[in-house]
Structures are given as C-alpha cells and as structure tokens.
Design a protein around this motif. Structure first.
Motif, PDB file in Angstrom:
ATOM      1  N   THR A  83      30.994  41.067  36.956  1.00 52.88           N
ATOM      2  CA  THR A  83      32.388  41.299  37.317  1.00 52.88           C
ATOM      3  C   THR A  83      32.524  42.587  38.105  1.00 52.88           C
ATOM      4  O   THR A  83      31.840  43.579  37.835  1.00 52.88           O
ATOM      5  CB  THR A  83      33.281  41.371  36.063  1.00 52.88           C
ATOM      6  N   SER A  84      33.436  42.571  39.081  1.00 52.60           N
ATOM      7  CA  SER A  84      33.703  43.780  39.865  1.00 52.60           C
ATOM      8  C   SER A  84      34.710  44.688  39.179  1.00 52.60           C
ATOM      9  O   SER A  84      34.935  45.816  39.636  1.00 52.60           O
ATOM     10  CB  SER A  84      34.230  43.393  41.249  1.00 52.60           C
TER      11      SER A  84
ATOM     12  N   TRP B 105      35.089  37.521  34.649  1.00 51.37           N
ATOM     13  CA  TRP B 105      34.935  38.371  33.467  1.00 51.37           C
ATOM     14  C   TRP B 105      33.504  38.874  33.344  1.00 51.37           C
ATOM     15  O   TRP B 105      32.635  38.529  34.152  1.00 51.37           O
ATOM     16  CB  TRP B 105      35.379  37.626  32.207  1.00 51.37           C
ATOM     17  N   GLU B 106      33.227  39.667  32.328  1.00 50.68           N
ATOM     18  CA  GLU B 106      31.936  40.331  32.198  1.00 50.68           C
ATOM     19  C   GLU B 106      30.820  39.398  31.772  1.00 50.68           C
ATOM     20  O   GLU B 106      29.646  39.717  31.941  1.00 50.68           O
ATOM     21  CB  GLU B 106      32.029  41.509  31.231  1.00 50.68           C
ATOM     22  N   GLY B 107      31.162  38.233  31.218  1.00 50.25           N
ATOM     23  CA  GLY B 107      30.143  37.259  30.822  1.00 50.25           C
ATOM     24  C   GLY B 107      29.454  37.647  29.529  1.00 50.25           C
ATOM     25  O   GLY B 107      29.540  38.775  29.033  1.00 50.25           O
TER      26      GLY B 107
ATOM     27  N   GLY C 293      37.333  41.536  29.088  1.00 50.56           N
ATOM     28  CA  GLY C 293      37.361  42.466  27.973  1.00 50.56           C
ATOM     29  C   GLY C 293      37.005  41.859  26.640  1.00 50.56           C
ATOM     30  O   GLY C 293      36.946  42.574  25.635  1.00 50.56           O
ATOM     31  N   SER C 294      36.738  40.544  26.589  1.00 50.51           N
ATOM     32  CA  SER C 294      36.442  39.905  25.312  1.00 50.51           C
ATOM     33  C   SER C 294      35.049  40.252  24.801  1.00 50.51           C
ATOM     34  O   SER C 294      34.792  40.168  23.599  1.00 50.51           O
ATOM     35  CB  SER C 294      36.584  38.383  25.443  1.00 50.51           C
ATOM     36  N   VAL C 295      34.134  40.634  25.695  1.00 51.92           N
ATOM     37  CA  VAL C 295      32.786  41.026  25.293  1.00 51.92           C
ATOM     38  C   VAL C 295      32.592  42.530  25.441  1.00 51.92           C
ATOM     39  O   VAL C 295      32.104  43.197  24.537  1.00 51.92           O
ATOM     40  CB  VAL C 295      31.723  40.264  26.112  1.00 51.92           C
ATOM     41  N   ASN C 296      32.996  43.063  26.565  1.00 55.79           N
ATOM     42  CA  ASN C 296      32.835  44.489  26.829  1.00 55.79           C
ATOM     43  C   ASN C 296      34.209  45.156  26.861  1.00 55.79           C
ATOM     44  O   ASN C 296      34.990  44.924  27.795  1.00 55.79           O
ATOM     45  CB  ASN C 296      32.123  44.695  28.173  1.00 55.79           C
TER      46      ASN C 296
ATOM     47  N   ALA D  21      39.261  48.862  32.015  1.00 58.40           N
ATOM     48  CA  ALA D  21      39.363  48.911  33.469  1.00 58.40           C
ATOM     49  C   ALA D  21      40.481  48.005  33.965  1.00 58.40           C
ATOM     50  O   ALA D  21      41.233  48.357  34.886  1.00 58.40           O
ATOM     51  CB  ALA D  21      38.030  48.509  34.104  1.00 58.40           C
ATOM     52  N   ASP D  22      40.607  46.845  33.345  1.00 66.16           N
ATOM     53  CA  ASP D  22      41.693  45.927  33.702  1.00 66.16           C
ATOM     54  C   ASP D  22      43.044  46.583  33.450  1.00 66.16           C
ATOM     55  O   ASP D  22      43.971  46.461  34.268  1.00 66.16           O
ATOM     56  CB  ASP D  22      41.541  44.637  32.890  1.00 66.16           C
ATOM     57  N   ALA D  23      43.190  47.289  32.336  1.00 64.10           N
ATOM     58  CA  ALA D  23      44.453  47.970  32.033  1.00 64.10           C
ATOM     59  C   ALA D  23      44.757  49.045  33.072  1.00 64.10           C
ATOM     60  O   ALA D  23      45.912  49.226  33.477  1.00 64.10           O
ATOM     61  CB  ALA D  23      44.389  48.578  30.628  1.00 64.10           C
ATOM     62  N   ARG D  24      43.724  49.770  33.528  1.00 60.21           N
ATOM     63  CA  ARG D  24      43.956  50.799  34.543  1.00 60.21           C
ATOM     64  C   ARG D  24      44.365  50.172  35.877  1.00 60.21           C
ATOM     65  O   ARG D  24      45.201  50.718  36.600  1.00 60.21           O
ATOM     66  CB  ARG D  24      42.699  51.656  34.701  1.00 60.21           C
ATOM     67  N   ILE D  25      43.774  49.027  36.197  1.00 60.18           N
ATOM     68  CA  ILE D  25      44.158  48.333  37.437  1.00 60.18           C
ATOM     69  C   ILE D  25      45.625  47.924  37.374  1.00 60.18           C
ATOM     70  O   ILE D  25      46.387  48.094  38.338  1.00 60.18           O
ATOM     71  CB  ILE D  25      43.245  47.113  37.655  1.00 60.18           C
TER      72      ILE D  25
END
Length: 696
Positions: free
Chosen positions: A404-405, A394-396, A434-437, A443-447
C-alpha cells in the motif's frame, strides 16, 4: 508531520476514571457517614451508567472484559447504600434485614433471567440461516424484547426503582421507601423471567435441528438450485462476495448464495438471490444430494476445503479481483476444477507463477461487473476541475510496505494534489486499511485530516491570484497552474440536497431490512421472506438514480472522503479523470475505461523492474513515494499531446480484461453452462458406475 493524538482516543479511560470516582465518593459518603454525598454520588453513578450506552458504548465492553460488568457495578452501588444505612439511620435490624433480603432476591431474579436468556438465545440459533426464502413452514417466532435478553440493558433499567428507594430511605430514615423500591425491582426482574419463560412454550419454541434440516432439504428439492456462490470470511470481507451478486443474478439458472458465518448473512448486499448460511460441516453435506451443479468461489478461506469434499459439485475460482500481487496466483487455486480469470494476463500470471494450476483449467471470462464503467471521452473540460481518484489498497496480510502507498507515500501524494488549484480529490481508501498494521490506519487518519483542512481553508478563504504566465511559456507548460472560475465550496443547491435525500430514502426503503434493528437471526429469517417480483430491477434503477443525485449534490470543487458501500468504486471511476492507486485489482478494473492512471511504486524496485514485475502498470505513469511527478502527471491528463500512454492503455485493457466481444457476461454464462455440463456428465458416470456395481 504526524497528527497529534485524537482527543477521542483517551475518552474511554476518562469515562472509566469518572465512574470510579463516583464509586469512591459514594464509598466515602457511606463511611463518614454523609447522606448528601452518599445520595449524590449514588444517583450520579446510576445516571452515568445509564447514559454510557448512548454516548460511550465502547467502555462497556472494556469493563465487561475487566469483569466489572453492569451487575457488579449495580451490586457495588447498592452495597454501599446498605453500608451507609447501617451508619446513618436508626432503622431497626429486622426492617434492614428484610430490605437486604429483598435486594438479594431481586439480584437472584436477575441472574435467573440472565440464565434463561442464554438458554433461549442458544435454542434460537438454527442450523440453517436464510434470506430471501419463505420460512413460514417452520413456524418461527419473533425475538423476546431486547432489554430482557441483554443484561447490559436489563440491569440498569430494572434496578432504578431499588436504587431510588434506597435513596429515599437514606434521606428520610424510613425503611418503607427502600422496601417499596426493592420490591418494585424484584417484581420487574421476576416478571421479566416469567415473560421470557413463555419462549420455551410450544407456541414460541423454535423448531428442533431435525425439523429445520428436513425443511431445508425440502426447500432445496423444490427450488432446485444449479449455480451457487460460496463465501466464507470475517467482518469487513463481504465486499468480496458482493461484487459478484449482480453477475450471479444475471445468470439464466436458479442461483444460490451459500455462506458459512452467521454474521455474514446481513452483510451481503441487497439481492433477490436466495441466501443460505450453513455453519456446520455435517449440515453443509446436504448440498451433495441437491441439484446444485457448481459453486463460484470469490475468495480462498479455511472453510473452503470443507465444501470441496462434495463430489457432486464442480468448483470455479473467480477471485474478488485480479492484480499482480502474489495473492492473485495463490497455489491454493489448484484445488478447484477451474480457475476463471478476466483475460490473457491472468493466464500468463499463473503460468509464470508455476503454482500447479494446469493451463487447461484456466478459463477467460472477462469481468462482467465492469459493464457500468463509462469509456474515456477525452481530457476534462478546461473550465472545470480535474477530478483525481486516489484509491490505495490496504497493507495486506504480509504487511509489506510495497503493498500500500498509504504508509510511505499517501500523505505526499495528497499534499501534492491539494496544492494544485484545479484538482478535485476523491479519496477512497480500502475498507480494510489499518486492520493488520495500525500504522496504516494512522496514516489514513492523517490523510483524511489533510483533506478536511483543505476543504475548511477553501471554504473560509479566497485563493490568492496566480502570477500571469511568463513570456514564451506555453499553456501546456502552465498545466494546472490556472484554476477555473471560482465556485463556492459549499455551493450545493437546496434542490440537489433535497433530491439526494429523496433518492436516499427511496433506496433505503427498497433495500431496508424488514425487521427490527435488534432482531435476532430467527426473527430476521421470519421477516426476510422471498422478495416480490421486480424488486431487483427497482433496486437497480433506484441505485442509479441515487448515484446521479449524490454526485449532483456534491460541491463542485470540494474534495471528498468516500467510505462505505455508497458510492461504489465504479461510480467513482466514472467521475474521475485520473486514478492514482497501487498494484491492486482497482487498477485492472479502471482500465476498462482506458482513462489515464498512475501506480505508486513503494516496492523499492527501479522503474524498469517494477514495470516488468507488474503487467498491470505497463500503461501507467509511475509515481515515486515523494510524489514529485504529480504536476507532470496532471499535465498529461489535461493535454492530450502529453498523454503518450493512451494506445498502451487500450492494448493493456484487452490483455487484462479480454476482448470486448462477445460481452463478458455472455462469456461468463458460457463458462457456467460448460462447467454445469461437466457436472452433469460426472453425475451420469457415477450413476452408471453405481448401477453396474449393483448388478449381480
């Protein structure tokens, strides 16, 4: 290309607009006046309100935040009916006043019921919450019916007779129907209040704080725990504790899980280990006088400092995973008595970080959780798919793009993998993505959309034949261009699906919570008593059988989006021929298999500096954000001659995870014994010191 806006994103506002439109129509019907419009809009508004909880529950919380909750909506609806009656009917003033008074009495009973529910809810919040512990001595009672405790459920349901009566009065010009309906609603609210009041009687009244704490102290004295797992965290972080449950349960002592947040009690996975949640610091100090010798800490949290005050307990920081991130050598680690790491790599990481952790306090214990990971057995079968697990982190908290990639490379990687006919993609994003950014969540939804589109296309169209190999083109150069014999994407057999359903039901029965879905924490304590002997072994066997059934039931060539606790990440490791991930603990854990893996470099560093800065990627293939290296990476997986990093992976495994012998669980148990012995020695010294000070 970014996906278009989700049609569900605007659904709450459309719902709110529809509800307001019904109120506006009812208002117009009351003022014109128009009985048909007034009744249709009022009845439609109530029906719409009742249905919201089932198909659009999110809008209810939005309206509550706007101070437009269920009581306000129903009051407005009934007020408009009363206004309409004043314009439409020839009902005398006295019956109209009696009708309005009955409605007001019903609302008074509703608010009385609401106040009583708050009082009961607060009284049922015990100072200690438990799981897997017999609480019969406390005399706990089940929770009141949910409609009585939740105004969002009580008000719309109990108000139905009153609204129906007002409709009848408007349509018939007779006050009888309104009085009957309002009287029925009043009776329901008053009856609910009277029934709730029985929970304040001695038979249902919860034990007071002193009695509960005395019971807890007695239980500690009887159980005599020696090793505990301490965890504090918010929603979505339970996985950090869950990964240590099997290791804790395998110890030869009397383990205990200590939590601080009430909501975390039910997020902890199925286990036979006793669980206690102690929210207040003053009550947490009861552990000082228990037999507890040491606590394991899988995560740093603000509330960790509170338990560190207890001088009789030793503390070991185990972390919830090791990686080359800065968070894996946090300066906070110096507050613990010992820092337990997997292997030499983490010891070196702490030394280089120079964060104040003494090397003598670092203990290498391996990673006992990795025992289920199967070792590498060679390249995949040429006739089958190449299974690639893409498991980005995740984005951290720092929101650094290099964490995260998913943000900079995820879509490129997935497109490149989906373009290869032989690849079967398993996508398992981090649960906190996605919890922070929010951009990471988008982007996860698009993947996910890319994967779903690829599955849909494969199910509906036959892939075009590939060109024959050119003269002189070696099979190794062709790599993955030739797909295996086609198999139906939807080719799950009925027997496999039936077996998965049977195994799911079996596992759900074993791990099911023995209480109503809407039970409160006291009722859950009452139902979740000490587990029967052998349940842990039965759950483990059922879990393994479920894993086997799950993978057997999946289409042989379909790409999968895997979220939630099942299947677990280690089960995905065993299915994968290749891992693509980020700098995270997933990489270190995957090395237990010594299978090929790749790490995405989104840090902006040149490859040499990236490898030097992150020891976990020394045996990895490096992917840049454009994912141009995916075809060559896949060729190295299918052709052993191209896999030049196999030896490096074996060496790195020992460096990251420690030696294979003795097994990690044995080393972990030895570390527990040593720290418990240190705790005993400190208690003995304190006892001798206290005795000497007490002598005249």
């Amino acid at each position: 290309m970014p996906a278009g806006p989700s049609p569900r994103r605007g659904a709450p506002w459309i719902t709110l607009a529809a509800l307001l439109s019904l109120f506006a129509a009812q208002f117009i019907g009351a003022l014109l006046p128009n009985a048909a419009l007034l009744c249709a809009a009022g009845a439609g508004g109530l029906a719409f309100d009742l249905s919201l909880r089932h198909w659009q529950p999110g809008i209810l919380s939005v309206m509550t935040r706007l101070h437009f909750d269920e009581a306000v909506r129903q009051l407005l609806r009934d007020l408009l009916f009363v206004i309409g009656l004043a314009h439409l009917s020839g009902i005398d003033t006295v019956p109209r006043l009696v009708l309005a008074g009955t409605l007001l009495a019903a609302y008074a009973a509703h608010f009385g019921c609401r106040a009583l529910a708050v009082l009961i809810r607060r009284s049922r919040a015990l100072p200690v919450v438990t799981r897997n512990i017999d609480t019969s001595a406390l005399g706990l009672s089940p929770a009141p019916p949910r409609p009585l405790m939740r105004p969002g459920r009580r008000m719309p349901l109990f108000a139905v007779p009153g609204t129906a009566g007002l409709l009848g009065t408007v349509l018939t010009d007779s006050a009888v129907w309104g009085l009957l309906g309002a009287g029925a609603s009043l009776a329901l609210f008053a009856g609910g209040w009277a029934y709730l009041a029985t929970w304040l009687l001695p038979g249902k009244r919860p034990p007071d704080v002193e009695r509960t704490l005395a019971w807890f102290q007695d239980w500690l004295n009887a159980y005599r725990p020696d090793v505990g797992l301490y965890f504090s965290g918010g929603s979505g972080t339970a996985y950090q504790a869950n990964m240590w449950l099997s290791t804790l349960a395998a110890l030869d002592g009397r383990p205990l899980v200590v939590l601080r947040e009430r909501g975390m009690v039910q997020q902890i996975a199925a286990t036979d280990v006793p669980i206690v949640c102690v929210p207040r610091v003053a009550h947490l100090m009861l552990l000082e006088h228990s037999t507890l010798k040491m606590l394991l800490h899988p995560a740093n949290a603000p509330k960790t400092s509170q338990v560190l005050r207890i001088p009789t307990i030793k503390h070991a920081f185990t972390n919830h995973g090791e990686s080359d991130k800065l968070s894996s050598c946090n300066p906070y680690a110096k507050v613990y008595d010992e820092v337990w790491v997997a292997g030499p790599a983490a010891r070196r990481r702490y030394a280089l970080a120079d964060v104040g952790v003494d090397d003598r306090d670092v203990v290498e214990v391996g990673r006992p959780q990795l025992a289920p990971i199967q070792p590498h057995t060679g390249p995949p079968d040429p006739s089958g798919p190449v299974t690639v697990l893409y498991a980005p982190t995740w984005e951290g908290w720092t929101n650094d793009p290099g964490n995260t990639s998913v943000l900079l490379a995820g879509e490129n990687i997935v497109r490149a993998l989906l373009a290869e006919p032989r690849v079967r993609l398993l996508y398992k994003p981090h649960p906190m993505t996605g919890s922070v950014n929010p951009r990471a969540g988008e982007a996860d939804a698009r993947i996910r959309a890319l994967i779903e589109a690829a599955n849909a296309a494969a199910a509906g169209e036959r892939r075009p034949a590939r060109r024959p190999p050119a003269r002189g083109e070696a099979a190794a150069e062709r790599g993955l261009l030739a797909a295996p014999a086609p198999r139906a994407i939807s080719g799950r057999t009925g027997s496999a699906e039936a077996e998965l359903a049977r195994r799911t039901e079996e596992l759900n029965v074993l791990t099911a919570r023995a209480f109503r879905p809407r039970a409160d924490e006291m009722e859950r304590m009452l139902r979740q008593t000490a587990p029967p002997p052998g349940r842990a072994a039965a759950v483990a066997a059922a879990t393994e059988a479920w894993r086997t059934a799950f993978w057997a039931a999946q289409p042989a060539r379909a790409h999968l989006i895997l979220t939630g606790p099942r299947p677990d990440i280690y089960s995905c490791f065993n299915q994968a021929d290749l891992l693509i991930s980020d700098v995270s603990s997933v990489v270190a854990d995957f090395l237990a298999s010594t299978k090929p893996y790749a790490v995405v470099n989104t840090s902006g560093l040149p490859e040499e500096e990236f490898r030097a800065a992150n020891p976990t990627v020394r045996a990895a293939a490096i992917l840049e954000p454009d994912a141009a290296g995916v075809p060559e990476l896949l060729r190295s997986v299918t052709d052993p001659a191209r896999d030049t990093l196999a030896g490096a992976r074996r060496e790195l495994k020992a460096f990251l995870l420690g030696p294979a012998e003795p097994p990690s669980q044995v080393r972990f148990q030895q570390a527990v014994h040593a720290l418990c012995a240190a705790s005993d020695a400190r208690r003995s010294r304190r006892a001798r010191l206290n005795a000497s000070l007490a002598m005249p």
